[in-house]
Design a protein around this motif. Sequence first.
Motif, PDB file in Angstrom:
ATOM      1  N   PHE A 235      74.830  28.711  65.885  1.00 47.33           N
ATOM      2  CA  PHE A 235      73.917  29.600  65.281  1.00 47.33           C
ATOM      3  C   PHE A 235      74.350  29.675  63.613  1.00 47.33           C
ATOM      4  O   PHE A 235      75.366  29.443  63.187  1.00 47.33           O
ATOM      5  N   MET A 236      73.127  29.671  63.047  1.00 41.84           N
ATOM      6  CA  MET A 236      73.315  29.860  61.500  1.00 41.84           C
ATOM      7  C   MET A 236      73.825  31.426  61.335  1.00 41.84           C
ATOM      8  O   MET A 236      73.577  32.183  62.130  1.00 41.84           O
ATOM      9  N   VAL A 268      66.368  33.134  73.108  1.00 40.87           N
ATOM     10  CA  VAL A 268      65.317  32.505  73.949  1.00 40.87           C
ATOM     11  C   VAL A 268      64.159  33.396  74.416  1.00 40.87           C
ATOM     12  O   VAL A 268      62.927  33.265  74.565  1.00 40.87           O
ATOM     13  N   ASP A 269      64.747  34.214  74.879  1.00 38.91           N
ATOM     14  CA  ASP A 269      63.901  35.648  75.569  1.00 38.91           C
ATOM     15  C   ASP A 269      62.899  36.028  74.478  1.00 38.91           C
ATOM     16  O   ASP A 269      61.821  36.224  74.694  1.00 38.91           O
ATOM     17  N   GLU A 270      63.378  36.390  73.379  1.00 34.20           N
ATOM     18  CA  GLU A 270      62.333  36.994  72.458  1.00 34.20           C
ATOM     19  C   GLU A 270      61.500  35.901  72.109  1.00 34.20           C
ATOM     20  O   GLU A 270      60.097  36.189  71.967  1.00 34.20           O
ATOM     21  N   GLN A 271      61.790  34.642  71.844  1.00 33.77           N
ATOM     22  CA  GLN A 271      60.721  33.779  71.477  1.00 33.77           C
ATOM     23  C   GLN A 271      59.864  33.315  72.435  1.00 33.77           C
ATOM     24  O   GLN A 271      58.742  32.934  72.222  1.00 33.77           O
ATOM     25  N   THR A 282      59.521  27.496  72.180  1.00 29.35           N
ATOM     26  CA  THR A 282      60.357  28.261  71.880  1.00 29.35           C
ATOM     27  C   THR A 282      61.817  27.282  71.567  1.00 29.35           C
ATOM     28  O   THR A 282      62.490  27.906  70.452  1.00 29.35           O
ATOM     29  N   LEU A 283      61.953  26.199  71.981  1.00 33.25           N
ATOM     30  CA  LEU A 283      62.942  25.452  71.545  1.00 33.25           C
ATOM     31  C   LEU A 283      62.685  24.812  70.230  1.00 33.25           C
ATOM     32  O   LEU A 283      63.676  24.422  69.489  1.00 33.25           O
ATOM     33  N   ALA A 284      61.605  24.554  69.884  1.00 30.64           N
ATOM     34  CA  ALA A 284      61.130  24.012  68.286  1.00 30.64           C
ATOM     35  C   ALA A 284      61.474  25.136  67.476  1.00 30.64           C
ATOM     36  O   ALA A 284      62.341  24.897  66.293  1.00 30.64           O
ATOM     37  N   ALA A 285      61.340  26.407  67.776  1.00 30.49           N
ATOM     38  CA  ALA A 285      61.431  27.637  66.925  1.00 30.49           C
ATOM     39  C   ALA A 285      63.247  27.692  66.734  1.00 30.49           C
ATOM     40  O   ALA A 285      63.760  27.931  65.623  1.00 30.49           O
ATOM     41  N   TYR A 286      63.964  27.407  67.675  1.00 31.04           N
ATOM     42  CA  TYR A 286      65.225  27.659  67.748  1.00 31.04           C
ATOM     43  C   TYR A 286      65.922  26.211  66.948  1.00 31.04           C
ATOM     44  O   TYR A 286      66.769  26.687  65.934  1.00 31.04           O
TER      45      TYR A 286
END
Length: 496
Positions: A235-236, A268-271, A282-286
């Motif tokens: 996490f940042m 992950v649930d939010e995205q 979602t993974l790309a957003a993470y």
Amino acid sequence: MSYRITARSLRLVSLVAALVEVAGCASGGAAAKPQPPSASLNALYAQIDQASQSYETALQQTRAGDQEAAEKTLEGSINQLKDAAAHCGVTPGCDPQRFFSVYDHLLRLKDGSFIGDQTPGEDTSDATAGALPGQAGAASLPEAQRSVTLLRGHQLSELIAMNGPVKAALEMWLTQWRSNLMDAYVNYQYLRHEMWPQYQQEGLPEALLFGILAKESGGKVHAVSRSGAAGPLQFMYATGLRFGLSDQDGFDTRFDPTESARANAQYVDEQLKVFNDNLELTLAAYNGGEGRMRRLVGDDTSVSFYDPRIYAQVSQETRDYVPEVLAAAWLFLHPDSYNLRFPQLDGEPGSITLKRTASISELTVCLGSVDDMPAGWFRTLRNLNPRLDPQQEQPIGAVLQVPKPLEKAYAVRCVDGPWPILASDLHNAVVPVFPDPQPAVAADPVVHYTVRRGDTLSSIVRRHGGCSSESEVARMNNLKFNHVKIGQVLKLPSCR
């Protein structure tokens, strides 16, 4: 033992019928000049039909309550296809893609089709039988059942496209990164009781958690990237703060496996909600930032990550990241089908109360390779006790978290006898220190930077060269919540 036929079982029957149609197409080629297939080619193509029929037999065995026989039948059909595909390569006129397509379908059908087969909303109250002490819910299920937890009503394997990027990532995990994959699996097994329940609470599959963990840190709880991302799920600082990861009594909770998994599951649930359950986006957003992905996707959340409108606009890191996470998750689900064998480990949690002062480093020496751990226990002990300095001796009476099998090993090896004496002697060795005969010109240990409009602590650290982290700069300047003001003069560590 009775078996309840679920909606998924009925869907599987129709899928089996589709596979039989594929088998029928396989035996009739379409060439400009029809050539009668050889007997050996006909025999190979016939095995596609046999594999499909075997799967139908497995379904019937499952409905009759004989799950063990059903699983055996399914494994037999998959192994039959693997053997046929191997012979296909040396048989003139054989199209191996026909085998691989059916093989891929069978793997997907295997996921949860027999064991724990349920449709969304069905009662799972009996799934916790045989739970380990201190565990509940999905965290206590046998591995085969935990692996196939539904993601928004879909088996995870239904959401993994077996395309070129994913296949290339599978090859990397199975070759150059194989040792990394194994290390990640071992580390995860001992962290599972802390991390998996957090995913269960959000209804997310375990294989996805493992895929992210394997790619992000390899299961090293104290991992820190050059960009300042920290912890087992990287996490940042700002993102972690948004999901409740902060400094607690001098400890950055991004390094806490339980808290990190909780925050990751919530992210992950939010995205998934933002991107309409599109796992790839979602993974790309993470990896690449949710703001950037939202701008690229716009209102079309059904767009594929591999669509040129998306794929060509993200960084190469993100292009690699998404299929690499999915490939690791896929191997977690199907190791045997890729000639991969993960070690069988007892990850049940335990604890020890120190009978003599010892550091994690000393305990590692006296435990050695006990319980078939060739690489030793340093990483596992650090992961399970993230708040402790591994070199700092802990007092008598201190309680440390360890895998259950180490409780007895500690009592036998690390309380009395030669090993704790050896470990203490090595740990307390004195290394002579002499001044450098030609001391270098001392560099200014810090540099100063004046905050400008649009600056954030993250952008300042990156612009400075990435030789420090946000948390380090925040501590040097007594910043609260990493907030900076225009005109503020910050001290930054010298990169020289």
